[in-house]
Design a protein around this motif. Sequence first.
Motif, PDB file in Angstrom:
ATOM      1  N   CYS A   1       0.741  -1.301  -0.095  1.00 41.44           N
ATOM      2  CA  CYS A   1      -0.122  -0.004   0.130  1.00 41.44           C
ATOM      3  C   CYS A   1       0.960   1.178  -0.002  1.00 41.44           C
ATOM      4  O   CYS A   1       1.670   1.204   0.730  1.00 41.44           O
ATOM      5  N   SER A   2       0.506   2.091  -0.750  1.00 42.14           N
ATOM      6  CA  SER A   2       1.309   3.425  -0.923  1.00 42.14           C
ATOM      7  C   SER A   2       1.130   4.364   0.306  1.00 42.14           C
ATOM      8  O   SER A   2       1.943   5.269   0.312  1.00 42.14           O
ATOM      9  N   GLU A   3       0.286   4.169   1.171  1.00 41.68           N
ATOM     10  CA  GLU A   3      -0.035   5.018   2.183  1.00 41.68           C
ATOM     11  C   GLU A   3       0.806   4.838   3.603  1.00 41.68           C
ATOM     12  O   GLU A   3       1.317   3.618   3.603  1.00 41.68           O
TER      13      GLU A   3
ATOM     14  N   GLN B   1       0.621  -3.368   6.336  1.00 44.68           N
ATOM     15  CA  GLN B   1       0.387  -3.502   4.744  1.00 44.68           C
ATOM     16  C   GLN B   1       0.942  -2.067   3.849  1.00 44.68           C
ATOM     17  O   GLN B   1       0.910  -2.254   2.613  1.00 44.68           O
ATOM     18  N   SER B   2       1.396  -1.328   4.807  1.00 42.69           N
ATOM     19  CA  SER B   2       2.150  -0.149   4.095  1.00 42.69           C
ATOM     20  C   SER B   2       3.558  -0.602   3.525  1.00 42.69           C
ATOM     21  O   SER B   2       4.149  -1.073   4.142  1.00 42.69           O
ATOM     22  N   SER B   3       3.625  -0.151   2.144  1.00 47.60           N
ATOM     23  CA  SER B   3       5.056  -0.562   1.630  1.00 47.60           C
ATOM     24  C   SER B   3       6.204   0.335   2.216  1.00 47.60           C
ATOM     25  O   SER B   3       7.135  -0.027   1.767  1.00 47.60           O
ATOM     26  N   ARG B   4       5.908   1.497   2.930  1.00 44.03           N
ATOM     27  CA  ARG B   4       7.001   2.027   3.538  1.00 44.03           C
ATOM     28  C   ARG B   4       7.692   1.394   4.836  1.00 44.03           C
ATOM     29  O   ARG B   4       8.614   1.798   5.100  1.00 44.03           O
ATOM     30  N   TYR B   5       6.977   0.444   5.401  1.00 40.78           N
ATOM     31  CA  TYR B   5       7.844  -0.218   6.444  1.00 40.78           C
ATOM     32  C   TYR B   5       8.126  -1.640   5.964  1.00 40.78           C
ATOM     33  O   TYR B   5       7.572  -2.278   5.248  1.00 40.78           O
ATOM     34  N   ASN B   6       8.776  -2.065   6.888  1.00 41.99           N
ATOM     35  CA  ASN B   6       9.552  -3.472   6.693  1.00 41.99           C
ATOM     36  C   ASN B   6       8.935  -4.450   7.535  1.00 41.99           C
ATOM     37  O   ASN B   6       9.385  -4.810   8.382  1.00 41.99           O
ATOM     38  N   VAL B   7       7.770  -4.834   6.732  1.00 45.82           N
ATOM     39  CA  VAL B   7       7.253  -6.081   7.579  1.00 45.82           C
ATOM     40  C   VAL B   7       6.737  -7.054   6.566  1.00 45.82           C
ATOM     41  O   VAL B   7       6.626  -6.917   5.545  1.00 45.82           O
ATOM     42  N   ASP B   8       7.138  -8.501   7.111  1.00 52.51           N
ATOM     43  CA  ASP B   8       6.959  -9.638   6.168  1.00 52.51           C
ATOM     44  C   ASP B   8       5.664 -10.074   6.235  1.00 52.51           C
ATOM     45  O   ASP B   8       5.359 -11.122   7.069  1.00 52.51           O
ATOM     46  N   ILE B   9       4.956  -9.689   5.206  1.00 55.49           N
ATOM     47  CA  ILE B   9       3.539 -10.270   5.167  1.00 55.49           C
ATOM     48  C   ILE B   9       3.360 -11.022   3.676  1.00 55.49           C
ATOM     49  O   ILE B   9       4.150 -10.468   2.860  1.00 55.49           O
ATOM     50  N   SER B  10       2.282 -11.501   3.584  1.00 55.71           N
ATOM     51  CA  SER B  10       2.138 -12.220   2.421  1.00 55.71           C
ATOM     52  C   SER B  10       1.256 -11.042   1.472  1.00 55.71           C
ATOM     53  O   SER B  10       0.325 -10.249   1.915  1.00 55.71           O
ATOM     54  N   CYS B  11       1.883 -10.610   0.191  1.00 56.26           N
ATOM     55  CA  CYS B  11       1.389  -9.692  -0.390  1.00 56.26           C
ATOM     56  C   CYS B  11       0.625 -10.477  -1.828  1.00 56.26           C
ATOM     57  O   CYS B  11       1.390 -11.370  -2.554  1.00 56.26           O
ATOM     58  N   TYR B  12      -0.420  -9.978  -2.136  1.00 57.53           N
ATOM     59  CA  TYR B  12      -0.978 -10.304  -3.562  1.00 57.53           C
ATOM     60  C   TYR B  12      -1.916  -9.274  -3.784  1.00 57.53           C
ATOM     61  O   TYR B  12      -2.516  -8.680  -3.253  1.00 57.53           O
TER      62      TYR B  12
END
Length: 326
Positions: A61-63, A70-81
């Motif tokens: 997410c861009s926010e 889910q924000s792309s600005r942070y470093n969290v290991d989640i499943s993205c699709y």
Amino acid sequence: MIERCVQIVKGGGQLDFDQALALAEQADLEELCRAADTLCRDIHGKSFDLCSIINARSGKCSEDCRYCAQSSRYNVDISCYEQIDKETALAQARENDSYGVRRLSLVTAGRSQKLEQLEAMGELYRGMARETDLLFCASMGFLTPESARQLYAFGVRRYHCNLESCREFFPSICTSHSWQEKLETLKIALAAGMDLCSGGIIGMGETLAHRLQLAFELRELGVLSIPINILSPIPGTPLATMEPISLDEVLCSVALFRFINPKAIIRIAGGRGRFGNKQYKFFAAGANGAIVGDYLTTMGSGVERDLTEFAKLGFDLSPKKKGEGA
Ligand code: SF4
């Protein structure tokens, strides 16, 4: 003081901000929770609103919402699709239906959805409508009048967009969009014929007065369903080191949300699992709804355990059919 506030609300009146703050700060917590529970049962009877969510688009997410994995600005290991596979979504919908869950929302990460992305979501809604008795909600970021009309055409009758926190505190938790933009989206959803599900997250560093302000802002909007999430500080997000909010603070907030929004469904959402069995106290303090199943990026409680505990508290969980109740 509690009895006076109960009488005001029971008589169809409304508490003002100062009365609510005094109640939160001065009332005995156990008595406050008992009074909120009694108000809830007087107004809503034994009814309990179960809903669930499907994470239809995850991550990237861009926010910059400071609590969100889910924000792309942070470093969290989640499943993205980009989009959940249709069969997986249908299987989740059928399972929720079999448990008597009433409403199901497709939730997408991201600021908003393009019309072609929405069209793909329409496929999922149509499939679920063919196979289940579920009512449908959506949580897909900011709306335009056109996207709202499209969702309505897919059968979506309730739109979810959390205000997250009150107008005053919101800039402390997000800078990539504004509280006002969220408000505009809720108004667009209403204008398109959908009703509203909107609440927030507590425990992000806001004060008790901020929480109450949010409850009053939701009252002004006439929100029917108010999810209360409890922050689960997620490693990698800016709120990772936030001191977790206490059980008593959550109980007090739930009770006050009931006093301020007596006719709404006060729905306990993400973060309740942290309190183990004590989480069920929220449902004896004015809450009459829950999101069950797995949440977006934190695990929820097991559905069967939830159903057993809600029934023990005297709620009626028999499945309702479309068109019954709120
Ligand atoms: S809360 Fe929603 S908008 Fe904010 S970062 Fe997470 S997915 Fe994006």
